[in-house]
Motif scaffolding. Structure first.
Motif, mmCIF file in Angstrom:
data_model
loop_
_atom_site.group_PDB
_atom_site.id
_atom_site.type_symbol
_atom_site.label_atom_id
_atom_site.label_comp_id
_atom_site.label_asym_id
_atom_site.label_seq_id
_atom_site.Cartn_x
_atom_site.Cartn_y
_atom_site.Cartn_z
ATOM 1 N N SER A 21 0.824 -1.214 0.000
ATOM 2 C CA SER A 21 0.000 0.000 0.000
ATOM 3 C C SER A 21 0.855 1.259 0.000
ATOM 4 O O SER A 21 0.496 2.267 -0.620
ATOM 5 N N CYS A 22 2.033 1.217 0.657
ATOM 6 C CA CYS A 22 2.905 2.397 0.676
ATOM 7 C C CYS A 22 3.446 2.695 -0.725
ATOM 8 O O CYS A 22 3.567 3.856 -1.126
ATOM 9 N N ASP A 23 3.744 1.622 -1.493
ATOM 10 C CA ASP A 23 4.219 1.805 -2.868
ATOM 11 C C ASP A 23 3.117 2.382 -3.743
ATOM 12 O O ASP A 23 3.372 3.228 -4.609
ATOM 13 N N MET A 24 1.889 1.926 -3.536
ATOM 14 C CA MET A 24 0.770 2.430 -4.332
ATOM 15 C C MET A 24 0.539 3.919 -4.058
ATOM 16 O O MET A 24 0.292 4.701 -4.981
ATOM 17 N N LEU A 25 0.650 4.313 -2.796
ATOM 18 C CA LEU A 25 0.495 5.730 -2.457
ATOM 19 C C LEU A 25 1.622 6.544 -3.078
ATOM 20 O O LEU A 25 1.379 7.604 -3.676
ATOM 21 N N THR A 54 -7.193 8.156 1.949
ATOM 22 C CA THR A 54 -6.803 6.917 1.263
ATOM 23 C C THR A 54 -7.290 5.656 1.954
ATOM 24 O O THR A 54 -7.354 4.593 1.325
ATOM 25 N N GLY A 55 -7.600 5.754 3.236
ATOM 26 C CA GLY A 55 -7.993 4.564 3.985
ATOM 27 C C GLY A 55 -6.815 3.698 4.376
ATOM 28 O O GLY A 55 -7.003 2.576 4.858
ATOM 29 N N LEU A 56 -5.601 4.198 4.167
ATOM 30 C CA LEU A 56 -4.404 3.449 4.533
ATOM 31 C C LEU A 56 -4.056 3.680 5.990
ATOM 32 O O LEU A 56 -4.528 4.639 6.617
ATOM 33 N N SER A 57 -3.208 2.822 6.518
ATOM 34 C CA SER A 57 -2.746 2.999 7.888
ATOM 35 C C SER A 57 -1.754 4.164 7.938
ATOM 36 O O SER A 57 -1.167 4.554 6.914
ATOM 37 N N ARG A 58 -1.561 4.693 9.123
ATOM 38 C CA ARG A 58 -0.608 5.788 9.292
ATOM 39 C C ARG A 58 0.813 5.330 8.918
ATOM 40 O O ARG A 58 1.588 6.078 8.333
ATOM 41 N N GLY A 59 1.126 4.065 9.252
ATOM 42 C CA GLY A 59 2.444 3.541 8.915
ATOM 43 C C GLY A 59 2.670 3.476 7.414
ATOM 44 O O GLY A 59 3.758 3.801 6.922
ATOM 45 N N SER A 60 1.649 3.065 6.658
ATOM 46 C CA SER A 60 1.774 2.991 5.195
ATOM 47 C C SER A 60 1.934 4.372 4.593
ATOM 48 O O SER A 60 2.714 4.562 3.652
ATOM 49 N N VAL A 61 1.194 5.339 5.129
ATOM 50 C CA VAL A 61 1.303 6.716 4.632
ATOM 51 C C VAL A 61 2.704 7.254 4.892
ATOM 52 O O VAL A 61 3.336 7.849 4.002
ATOM 53 N N ARG A 62 3.218 7.043 6.080
ATOM 54 C CA ARG A 62 4.559 7.530 6.409
ATOM 55 C C ARG A 62 5.616 6.888 5.518
ATOM 56 O O ARG A 62 6.532 7.548 5.041
ATOM 57 N N GLU A 63 5.476 5.581 5.285
ATOM 58 C CA GLU A 63 6.456 4.888 4.444
ATOM 59 C C GLU A 63 6.375 5.391 2.997
ATOM 60 O O GLU A 63 7.393 5.548 2.324
ATOM 61 N N GLY A 64 5.157 5.640 2.517
ATOM 62 C CA GLY A 64 4.999 6.189 1.168
ATOM 63 C C GLY A 64 5.666 7.542 1.030
ATOM 64 O O GLY A 64 6.315 7.838 0.011
#
Length: 250
Positions: A21-25, A54-64
């Motif tokens: 999900s982080c890559d997609m963002l 986006t409905g993503l987790s905070r961790g995924s957003v930060r990694e993106g």
């Protein structure tokens, strides 16, 4: 016991790779930045808003966001007034990345020499076709500095590299100029080989530069390309002679 073979006609599927999900963002934001939908200097929404949108987790957003920052597409500042600001990569940033790649990968001297042989005749041709009077003045000024540093070999070599970078700039091909600048330090290190620039070689280089510059000023692209080809081939031959003469380590 081994598993029985699949029945005739049964579909066989390979493992399905699901993008993170982080890559997609990061991909989505990258396309918007590069496409101009998000302007250079604009602030991205705060992390909490990106999570909601986006409905993503905070961790995924930060990694993106970290992915984009590593690519030089955003700058992130922490704190109360922090956030992520869009910043499109500059030529200097790209040059640094290519230079870093060459060093990390341990690109051999022979590859750098081959790159010059392939690139610089074309740059001379483009410079003859596209140069401005300001470009000529810059090249002539560096040529004067090279002559003035004739007996100061380190300075002479530094100015020599600057001359070739200025030639690339005179081509008015931004991508080729950026690549030339990116390997300029590697070229400088290559020219620093012991016995690479004795008196007779320095004199020959100064004469070659003058002849190339004359062709560029006359907008004679064929002659500029041909003279530069001879110049870099002579450089390559000198490097190969010196490196092949070094004793091998046992």
């Amino acid at each position: 016991m081994s598993s029985p073979p699949p029945a005739s006609g049964t579909a066989r599927l390979d493992i399905i790779e699901v993008p993170k999900s982080c890559d997609m963002l990061a991909n989505k934001l990258r396309e918007q930045i590069l496409g101009g939908a998000i302007a250079d200097g604009a602030m991205l929404p705060p992390e909490r808003d990106l999570v909601q949108q986006t409905g993503l987790s905070r961790g995924s957003v930060r990694e993106g966001l970290r992915i984009l920052e590593a690519e030089g597409l955003i700058k992130t500042r922490s704190g109360r007034y922090g956030g992520s600001t869009v910043t499109r990569p500059s030529g200097a940033m790209v040059s640094n990345q290519i230079n870093l790649y060459a060093r990390v990968r341990g690109i051999p001297l022979e590859s750098i020499v081959q790159a010059r042989e392939a690139l610089e005749p074309s740059l001379a041709r483009l410079a003859a076709l596209n140069h401005t009077e300001e470009d000529l003045q810059r090249l002539r000024e560096i040529s004067r500095r090279i002559e003035a540093a004739y007996d100061d070999v380190p300075t002479y070599l530094d100015e020599n590299v600057q001359w070739h970078c200025a030639l690339a700039q005179a081509s008015h091909n931004e991508l080729l100029h950026t690549f030339t600048v990116s390997i300029s330090q590697l070229i400088r290190e290559a020219t620093g080989i012991k016995d690479m620039a004795p008196t007779e070689i320095r004199s020959t280089v100064i004469q070659a530069h003058e002849r190339i510059l004359q062709a560029i000023a006359a907008r004679d692209a064929d002659t500029a390309e041909r003279r530069m080809q001879r110049h870099v081939q002579a450089y390559a031959k000198r490097v190969r002679e010196l490196t092949s003469a070094k004793p091998r380590r046992r």
